[in-house]
Write an enzyme that holds these catalytic residues in place. Structure first.
Site, PDB file in Angstrom:
ATOM      1  N   ASN A  63       0.832  -1.211   0.000  1.00  0.00           N
ATOM      2  CA  ASN A  63       0.000   0.000   0.000  1.00  0.00           C
ATOM      3  C   ASN A  63       0.862   1.255   0.000  1.00  0.00           C
ATOM      4  OD1 ASN A  63      -2.612  -0.959  -0.128  1.00  0.00           O
ATOM      5  ND2 ASN A  63      -2.858  -1.097   2.080  1.00  0.00           N
TER       6      ASN A  63
ATOM      7  N   ASP B 241      -5.866  -7.312   5.967  1.00  0.00           N
ATOM      8  CA  ASP B 241      -5.231  -8.351   5.153  1.00  0.00           C
ATOM      9  C   ASP B 241      -5.324  -9.721   5.817  1.00  0.00           C
ATOM     10  OD1 ASP B 241      -3.471  -7.681   7.211  1.00  0.00           O
ATOM     11  OD2 ASP B 241      -1.693  -8.089   6.004  1.00  0.00           O
TER      12      ASP B 241
ATOM     13  N   HIS C 186      -3.097   2.277  -2.666  1.00  0.00           N
ATOM     14  CA  HIS C 186      -4.183   1.434  -2.176  1.00  0.00           C
ATOM     15  C   HIS C 186      -4.845   0.614  -3.277  1.00  0.00           C
ATOM     16  CE1 HIS C 186      -4.078   2.607   2.002  1.00  0.00           C
ATOM     17  NE2 HIS C 186      -3.811   3.832   1.586  1.00  0.00           N
TER      18      HIS C 186
END
Length: 182
Positions: free
Chosen positions: A72, A107, A77
């Site tokens: 990220n 995640d 993103h």
């Protein structure tokens, strides 16, 4: 009974039916992660509890992506979303029709399978550790996986299985990234 009376009586029933259908769709949507399409924790837990109660050989897994924040931070993103959706697709495909997968948040993913059949944990690790291409960048992906067989538990509850899988996953992370509980 005339037509007006029938229509007057039927309109509230039709309204309630439409309202009920909309509520059902909203509930179903709330139980699915909008990004990955997997079950959310709430949608997965009820099904997983039924599966673990019915299947003595059930396997409960927790999956945590390694170094996800770096993806990220480095690539944005949208790249992170691509990794999450690829991971979800891979995990769901591995579960097949003998299990269900969920995105718990961030995640972190979970799954329960009732019959490994032709699939193996090695197949899952191999699938999860494949790179993802996003906007011309090849993003390395790896995951730590912890698992627990229901029949290894003194009390075969989903909570205990998740705790054991969580401990196994963090033990794998403690031995270095890209290591799994094999």
């Amino acid at each position: 009974m005339d037509t007006q009376t029938i229509a007057a009586a039927g309109l509230p029933a039709l309204g309630w039916a439409l309202h009920g259908g909309l509520l059902w769709r909203r509930l179903a949507t709330a139980r699915r992660d909008p990004l990955t399409g997997l079950h959310t924790r709430a949608g997965w837990t009820a099904r997983a509890e039924r599966l673990i109660a019915k299947h003595p050989g059930a396997l409960v897994l927790l999956v945590d992506l390694d170094d996800f924040k770096a993806i990220n931070d480095t690539h944005g993103h949208a790249a992170g979303d691509a990794v999450l959706t690829a991971t979800a697709r891979r995990l769901d495909g591995w579960c097949g029709r003998h299990g269900i997968a969920a995105r718990l948040g961030g995640d972190e993913f979970a799954a329960i399978v009732t019959n490994l059949g032709a699939a193996s944990l090695f197949d899952l690790w191999s699938a999860l550790d494949q790179p993802v291409t996003h906007n011309g960048h090849v993003l390395p992906v790896s995951a730590s996986v912890g698992c627990c067989h229901r029949d290894q538990l003194p009390v075969p509850t989903l909570t205990d299985a998740l705790s054991a899988a969580d401990a196994a996953m963090y033990a794998a992370k403690g031995h270095g990234r890209r290591n799994n509980t094999r």
